[in-house]
Design a protein around this motif. Structure first.
Motif, PDB file in Angstrom:
ATOM      1  N   ALA A  80      37.714  57.026  59.883  1.00 32.22           N
ATOM      2  CA  ALA A  80      36.634  56.092  60.235  1.00 32.22           C
ATOM      3  C   ALA A  80      37.188  54.857  60.935  1.00 32.22           C
ATOM      4  O   ALA A  80      36.635  54.388  61.934  1.00 32.22           O
ATOM      5  CB  ALA A  80      35.855  55.697  58.985  1.00 32.22           C
ATOM      6  N   GLN A  81      38.291  54.330  60.434  1.00 29.45           N
ATOM      7  CA  GLN A  81      38.906  53.149  61.050  1.00 29.45           C
ATOM      8  C   GLN A  81      39.420  53.459  62.456  1.00 29.45           C
ATOM      9  O   GLN A  81      39.241  52.662  63.377  1.00 29.45           O
ATOM     10  CB  GLN A  81      40.029  52.618  60.159  1.00 29.45           C
ATOM     11  CG  GLN A  81      39.514  51.972  58.889  1.00 29.45           C
ATOM     12  CD  GLN A  81      40.610  51.632  57.898  1.00 29.45           C
ATOM     13  OE1 GLN A  81      41.651  52.280  57.860  1.00 29.45           O
ATOM     14  NE2 GLN A  81      40.362  50.617  57.087  1.00 29.45           N
ATOM     15  N   ASN A  82      40.048  54.622  62.632  1.00 32.75           N
ATOM     16  CA  ASN A  82      40.543  55.021  63.950  1.00 32.75           C
ATOM     17  C   ASN A  82      39.397  55.203  64.935  1.00 32.75           C
ATOM     18  O   ASN A  82      39.479  54.768  66.085  1.00 32.75           O
ATOM     19  CB  ASN A  82      41.373  56.305  63.862  1.00 32.75           C
ATOM     20  CG  ASN A  82      42.709  56.088  63.199  1.00 32.75           C
ATOM     21  OD1 ASN A  82      43.222  54.974  63.163  1.00 32.75           O
ATOM     22  ND2 ASN A  82      43.281  57.151  62.664  1.00 32.75           N
ATOM     23  N   SER A  83      38.324  55.837  64.483  1.00 30.62           N
ATOM     24  CA  SER A  83      37.162  56.052  65.332  1.00 30.62           C
ATOM     25  C   SER A  83      36.534  54.725  65.747  1.00 30.62           C
ATOM     26  O   SER A  83      36.196  54.522  66.922  1.00 30.62           O
ATOM     27  CB  SER A  83      36.137  56.913  64.590  1.00 30.62           C
ATOM     28  OG  SER A  83      34.977  57.071  65.354  1.00 30.62           O
ATOM     29  N   MET A  84      36.401  53.803  64.795  1.00 28.75           N
ATOM     30  CA  MET A  84      35.829  52.487  65.098  1.00 28.75           C
ATOM     31  C   MET A  84      36.703  51.742  66.094  1.00 28.75           C
ATOM     32  O   MET A  84      36.209  51.148  67.047  1.00 28.75           O
ATOM     33  CB  MET A  84      35.684  51.673  63.817  1.00 28.75           C
ATOM     34  CG  MET A  84      35.241  50.230  64.039  1.00 28.75           C
ATOM     35  SD  MET A  84      33.542  50.035  64.557  1.00 28.75           S
ATOM     36  CE  MET A  84      32.727  50.305  62.999  1.00 28.75           C
ATOM     37  N   GLU A  85      38.010  51.779  65.909  1.00 34.37           N
ATOM     38  CA  GLU A  85      38.916  51.058  66.805  1.00 34.37           C
ATOM     39  C   GLU A  85      38.841  51.608  68.228  1.00 34.37           C
ATOM     40  O   GLU A  85      38.857  50.840  69.194  1.00 34.37           O
ATOM     41  CB  GLU A  85      40.354  51.101  66.276  1.00 34.37           C
ATOM     42  CG  GLU A  85      41.269  50.128  66.949  1.00 34.37           C
ATOM     43  CD  GLU A  85      40.781  48.681  66.949  1.00 34.37           C
ATOM     44  OE1 GLU A  85      40.875  48.027  68.007  1.00 34.37           O
ATOM     45  OE2 GLU A  85      40.290  48.200  65.912  1.00 34.37           O
ATOM     46  N   ILE A 100      33.642  48.159  58.716  1.00 33.86           N
ATOM     47  CA  ILE A 100      33.292  49.397  58.027  1.00 33.86           C
ATOM     48  C   ILE A 100      33.053  49.067  56.569  1.00 33.86           C
ATOM     49  O   ILE A 100      33.952  48.601  55.879  1.00 33.86           O
ATOM     50  CB  ILE A 100      34.404  50.454  58.169  1.00 33.86           C
ATOM     51  CG1 ILE A 100      34.602  50.809  59.637  1.00 33.86           C
ATOM     52  CG2 ILE A 100      34.070  51.694  57.333  1.00 33.86           C
ATOM     53  CD1 ILE A 100      35.737  51.759  59.906  1.00 33.86           C
ATOM     54  N   GLN A 105      32.798  49.907  52.876  1.00 33.47           N
ATOM     55  CA  GLN A 105      33.370  50.956  52.058  1.00 33.47           C
ATOM     56  C   GLN A 105      32.745  51.036  50.677  1.00 33.47           C
ATOM     57  O   GLN A 105      32.858  52.047  50.004  1.00 33.47           O
ATOM     58  CB  GLN A 105      34.874  50.741  51.942  1.00 33.47           C
ATOM     59  CG  GLN A 105      35.544  50.834  53.293  1.00 33.47           C
ATOM     60  CD  GLN A 105      37.005  50.491  53.223  1.00 33.47           C
ATOM     61  OE1 GLN A 105      37.663  50.745  52.236  1.00 33.47           O
ATOM     62  NE2 GLN A 105      37.525  49.918  54.277  1.00 33.47           N
ATOM     63  N   LYS A 128      38.755  57.465  55.199  1.00 32.24           N
ATOM     64  CA  LYS A 128      38.783  56.041  55.532  1.00 32.24           C
ATOM     65  C   LYS A 128      39.607  55.813  56.796  1.00 32.24           C
ATOM     66  O   LYS A 128      39.197  55.073  57.701  1.00 32.24           O
ATOM     67  CB  LYS A 128      39.369  55.260  54.360  1.00 32.24           C
ATOM     68  CG  LYS A 128      39.474  53.780  54.578  1.00 32.24           C
ATOM     69  CD  LYS A 128      40.059  53.110  53.340  1.00 32.24           C
ATOM     70  CE  LYS A 128      40.416  51.664  53.587  1.00 32.24           C
ATOM     71  NZ  LYS A 128      41.020  51.027  52.421  1.00 32.24           N
ATOM     72  N   LYS A 129      40.768  56.465  56.890  1.00 27.50           N
ATOM     73  CA  LYS A 129      41.645  56.320  58.047  1.00 27.50           C
ATOM     74  C   LYS A 129      40.964  56.834  59.324  1.00 27.50           C
ATOM     75  O   LYS A 129      41.034  56.201  60.374  1.00 27.50           O
ATOM     76  CB  LYS A 129      42.944  57.099  57.799  1.00 27.50           C
ATOM     77  CG  LYS A 129      44.166  56.463  58.407  1.00 27.50           C
ATOM     78  CD  LYS A 129      45.407  57.284  58.141  1.00 27.50           C
ATOM     79  CE  LYS A 129      45.901  57.045  56.720  1.00 27.50           C
ATOM     80  NZ  LYS A 129      47.179  57.717  56.450  1.00 27.50           N
TER      81      LYS A 129
END
Length: 88
Positions: free
Chosen positions: A9-14, A31, A33, A6-7
């Motif tokens: 995916a969030q970093n990649s999206m940001e 994202i 979930q 999850k972390k």
């Protein structure tokens, strides 16, 4: 392990959003979930002012109707603006 995924995916999206914003593109990332009524919620909220929707999908090959997630299929069907599907 799920927390790490999850972390990531969030970093990649940001990072992707930051690149787009640096070019003057106004954008927002979501994202998914778990199974939610994403389409109706999104179309009633953030999508009200957008010109284009870009969604990622992890399916590989085959027929669109059987492999695309239900939220993605619903977004394509209901969206008042173009939807781009990007294989993740």
């Amino acid at each position: 392990m799920y927390t790490d995924i999850k972390k990531d995916a969030q970093n990649s999206m940001e990072k992707k959003l930051e690149r787009l914003r640096s070019k003057g593109i106004s954008c927002e990332g979501i994202i998914e979930q778990e199974k939610t009524p994403l389409v109706d919620t999104f179309l009633a909220g953030p999508a009200g002012n957008c010109d284009l929707i870009c969604m990622g999908d992890e399916s590989h090959g085959g027929l669109l109707g059987t492999l695309l997630g239900s939220n993605l299929r619903d977004m394509i069907a209901k969206s008042p603006v173009p939807v781009i599907v990007v294989r993740s």
